[in-house]
Design an enzyme around this catalytic site. Structure first.
Site, short mmCIF file in Angstrom:
data_model
loop_
_atom_site.label_atom_id
_atom_site.label_comp_id
_atom_site.label_asym_id
_atom_site.label_seq_id
_atom_site.Cartn_x
_atom_site.Cartn_y
_atom_site.Cartn_z
N LYS A 183 0.85 -1.20 0.00
CA LYS A 183 0.00 0.00 0.00
C LYS A 183 0.89 1.25 0.00
CE LYS A 183 -1.83 2.49 3.33
NZ LYS A 183 -1.71 3.82 2.68
N GLY A 236 7.33 4.84 7.68
CA GLY A 236 6.43 5.97 7.92
C GLY A 236 6.71 6.55 9.29
N SER A 237 5.70 7.20 9.85
CA SER A 237 5.91 7.91 11.11
C SER A 237 5.96 6.94 12.29
CB SER A 237 4.77 8.91 11.31
OG SER A 237 3.54 8.20 11.38
N THR A 238 6.55 7.40 13.37
CA THR A 238 6.61 6.60 14.60
C THR A 238 5.19 6.37 15.13
OG1 THR A 238 8.83 7.35 15.09
CG2 THR A 238 7.54 6.58 16.96
N GLY A 241 3.74 3.63 13.12
CA GLY A 241 4.46 2.39 13.46
C GLY A 241 3.94 1.80 14.75
N CYS A 293 13.29 11.38 6.19
CA CYS A 293 13.41 10.82 7.54
C CYS A 293 14.74 11.19 8.16
CB CYS A 293 13.22 9.32 7.50
SG CYS A 293 14.33 8.51 6.35
N GLU A 390 9.59 15.96 15.32
CA GLU A 390 9.98 15.78 13.92
C GLU A 390 9.08 16.72 13.10
OE1 GLU A 390 8.87 12.22 11.66
OE2 GLU A 390 10.86 12.24 10.75
P1 NAD Z 1 2.59 8.15 7.88
O1 NAD Z 1 3.01 7.29 9.03
O2 NAD Z 1 1.51 9.12 8.09
O3 NAD Z 1 2.12 7.21 6.67
C1 NAD Z 1 2.98 6.24 6.11
C2 NAD Z 1 2.15 5.16 5.48
O4 NAD Z 1 1.48 4.44 6.52
C3 NAD Z 1 1.05 5.66 4.56
O5 NAD Z 1 0.92 4.75 3.49
C4 NAD Z 1 -0.19 5.63 5.46
O6 NAD Z 1 -1.40 5.51 4.75
C5 NAD Z 1 0.09 4.40 6.28
N1 NAD Z 1 -0.56 4.34 7.60
C6 NAD Z 1 -0.86 5.35 8.42
N2 NAD Z 1 -1.41 4.86 9.56
C7 NAD Z 1 -1.44 3.52 9.44
C8 NAD Z 1 -1.90 2.45 10.27
N3 NAD Z 1 -2.42 2.67 11.47
N4 NAD Z 1 -1.78 1.17 9.82
C9 NAD Z 1 -1.22 0.93 8.61
N5 NAD Z 1 -0.79 1.89 7.77
C10 NAD Z 1 -0.89 3.17 8.19
O7 NAD Z 1 3.92 8.83 7.33
P2 NAD Z 1 4.06 9.83 6.10
O8 NAD Z 1 3.56 11.16 6.53
O9 NAD Z 1 3.55 9.21 4.86
O10 NAD Z 1 5.68 9.87 5.96
C11 NAD Z 1 6.48 10.64 6.76
C12 NAD Z 1 7.06 9.82 7.90
O11 NAD Z 1 7.77 8.70 7.37
C13 NAD Z 1 8.07 10.60 8.70
O12 NAD Z 1 7.88 10.35 10.07
C14 NAD Z 1 9.41 10.04 8.22
O13 NAD Z 1 10.47 10.18 9.12
C15 NAD Z 1 9.06 8.62 7.98
N6 NAD Z 1 10.03 8.00 7.05
C16 NAD Z 1 10.96 7.14 7.56
C17 NAD Z 1 11.93 6.57 6.72
C18 NAD Z 1 12.98 5.65 7.26
O14 NAD Z 1 13.69 5.00 6.49
N7 NAD Z 1 13.14 5.55 8.58
C19 NAD Z 1 11.90 6.87 5.35
C20 NAD Z 1 10.94 7.74 4.86
C21 NAD Z 1 10.00 8.30 5.72
#
Ligand code: NAD
Length: 487
Positions: A183, A236-238, A241, A293, A390
């Site tokens: 996704k 994605g975000s903490t 996660g 990130c 962040e």
């Molecule tokens: P986000 O967590 O809002 O979303 C990321 C993805 O997760 C999206 O596809 C979203 O639809 C999905 N998602 C959201 N809630 C979910 C849930 N409860 N269950 C399953 N899926 C869910 O993050 P974002 O705003 O898209 O991206 C930015 C974040 O990603 C920042 O915190 C950044 O630091 C992090 N990031 C980390 C890395 C790394 O390698 N550590 C790389 C890129 C981005």
């Protein structure tokens, strides 16, 4: 031909990609273009039933193609062919990415897309080289650690580097013999859909890559909680996660890789090459407008070097020229959404109210779209919102130190530990402090990834669990079985 394009006339794929084709679906979530704010499309939401259909398609493709059991070199060859096609179709991919994301089209072909193709080839190489191990035992036994693919891997990616994040997930999972249900972010799905189409065109058996569109609550939860998804790989975000861990704990335990947020420090000593440090620091917080990130968002500089460093950074920040992502000449990105831009403004305002001084920026840019000016905040303390949160925007905080101990204390973040930068000409100090810094990646006298894909990436503390890239990412896509045979 120029890469620039007219966003109003770009044809967009519409639906989910399941098996060998796009399955049309109604766009439900309104999508806004970051470069001009225009509502231009809608993202469908795959419900639990559709996610299950994708998972069953993946399972049956694994069975009929025997993907995990064919000669590993065949997997390798098909992945290489896919990488070739990605390069050939780079311009189309770049436009599909640039319309919805914050990535300028001019940076994508030789940047994100070339790197993604290279990383897919890098992972493909493990397919016929990384295997099971014979282990030492006494003469009466033969011991081995046998590895095998998980089956169907569930992957979820963010919006900030859509193609590249998809390559990080799909490359190792497929090379290791798995199928994937992925996704992408609901804000940036188009380039990922096209990647899946290219995989089928390259001859990768249909059904091994399925792309389901939707939000976290419905589609994301349906993936992470699906009983036939054997492993989850998330970036994605903490916050998300943590929600995923909860859902997995509730619905059935399974392994997961979590690549999460960061608030990375860059520590500059007075003996460093200040011009070089200024270039690296500025690039790390202005590239993709700080929406990375590993953005080096906390500058920690030795007091005696602060003046020249600030001047060099300000010169660079003030010369940045923004432009829409569909203009091949654009260098500086918009923020992904109006809401996110407002949030950046609120954190800056709160920090200034708490005593910070804004040396440049601190405002939205006067132009269409969600642009926010590169911002430098000084006079800031360790509990300021701009230091703790962040921000995911072009906001750099500056703190000064007198000695190494103070530098280490400032560098340590209570919850994040993704990356850290260290600038010094003293080799002993560089090694000494590298040992102390609590982060999954340390860059010395540079900041940012190279094309050495063998170096894994991942976080300490709440920046994540497990690694992407490197041998570790391949290994994380196989489970191991200990075998002992009595002779
Ligand atoms: P986000 O967590 O809002 O979303 C990321 C993805 O997760 C999206 O596809 C979203 O639809 C999905 N998602 C959201 N809630 C979910 C849930 N409860 N269950 C399953 N899926 C869910 O993050 P974002 O705003 O898209 O991206 C930015 C974040 O990603 C920042 O915190 C950044 O630091 C992090 N990031 C980390 C890395 C790394 O390698 N550590 C790389 C890129 C981005």
């Amino acid at each position: 031909m120029s890469l620039s394009f007219d966003p109003d006339s770009l044809a967009l794929p519409n639906g989910h990609f399941i098996g060998d084709r796009l399955v049309a679906a109604e766009g439900v979530i309104p999508m806004h273009r970051p470069s001009d704010g225009k509502t231009y499309a809608g993202c469908p939401i795959a419900d639990a039933e559709l996610v299950d259909h994708a998972v069953q398609t993946a399972k049956s493709a694994l069975k009929t193609s025997n993907w995990g059991g064919i000669r590993p070199r065949e997997r390798l060859n098909l992945l290489h062919r896919w990488a070739d096609l990605i390069e050939q179709e780079a311009e189309t991919l770049a436009r599909l990415e640039a319309i919805s994301s914050t990535r300028p089209v001019g940076q994508l072909v030789a940047g994100d897309i070339a790197v993604s193709a290279e990383q897919i080839r890098f992972f493909a190489e493990f397919a016929d080289k990384e295997g099971s191990d014979l282990v030492p035992t006494d003469d009466g036994n033969l011991g081995m650690i046998m590895t095998e693919p998980y089956g169907v891997v569930g992957a979820i990616t963010p919006w900030n580097f859509p193609i590249n994040m998809a390559a990080w997930k799909l490359g190792p999972a497929l090379a290791a013999g798995n199928a994937v249900v992925l996704k992408p972010s609901e804000m940036t799905p188009f380039s990922t859909l096209y990647l899946a189409e290219l995989a089928v065109r390259a001859g990768i058996p249909a059904g091994l890559i399925n792309i389901v569109l939707g939000d976290g609550m419905t589609t994301g939860n349906a993936i992470t909680g699906h009983p036939d998804i054997a492993k989850v790989s998330f970036t994605g975000s903490t916050r998300a996660g943590s929600a995923i861990m909860e859902n997995i704990a509730r619905t059935g335990i399974k392994p997961m890789t979590l690549e999460l947020g960061g608030k990375s420090p860059q520590i500059v000593f007075a003996d460093a090459d200040i011009e070089k440090a200024a270039a690296a620091v500025t690039a790390s917080i202005t590239s993709n407008a700080g929406q990375a990130c590993v953005a080096g968002s906390r500058l920690i500089v030795e007091k005696s070097a602060a003046g020249p460093l600030i001047e060099a950074i300000l010169n660079r920040m003030k010369s940045i020229v923004p432009g829409p992502t569909w203009d091949a000449a654009s260098q500086y990105s918009p923020i992904i959404s109006d809401r996110q831009r407002q949030r950046i403004g609120e954190i800056v305002t709160a920090s200034v109210a708490a005593g910070a001084e804004c040396l440049t920026g601190g405002n939205s840019m006067d132009m269409p779209g969600y642009f926010y000016a590169p911002t430098l905040l000084t006079g800031i303390n360790q509990t300021s919102p701009a230091v703790i949160e962040e921000i995911f925007g072009p906001v750099l905080t500056l703190q000064t130190f007198e000695d190494e101990e103070e530098a280490m204390a400032l560098a340590d973040h209570p919850s994040y530990g993704l990356a850290a930068g260290l600038f010094t000409s003293d080799l002993s100090r560089a090694i000494r402090l590298t040992r102390r810094l609590q982060a999954g990646t340390i860059w010395v006298n540079r900041y940012g990834r190279s094309r050495d894909h063998i170096l894994p990436t991942g976080g300490y503390k709440q920046s994540g669990i497990g690694k992407d890239l490197g041998r570790e990412a391949f290994q994380a896509n196989r489970k191991s079985k200990s075998v002992l045979i009595s002779l």
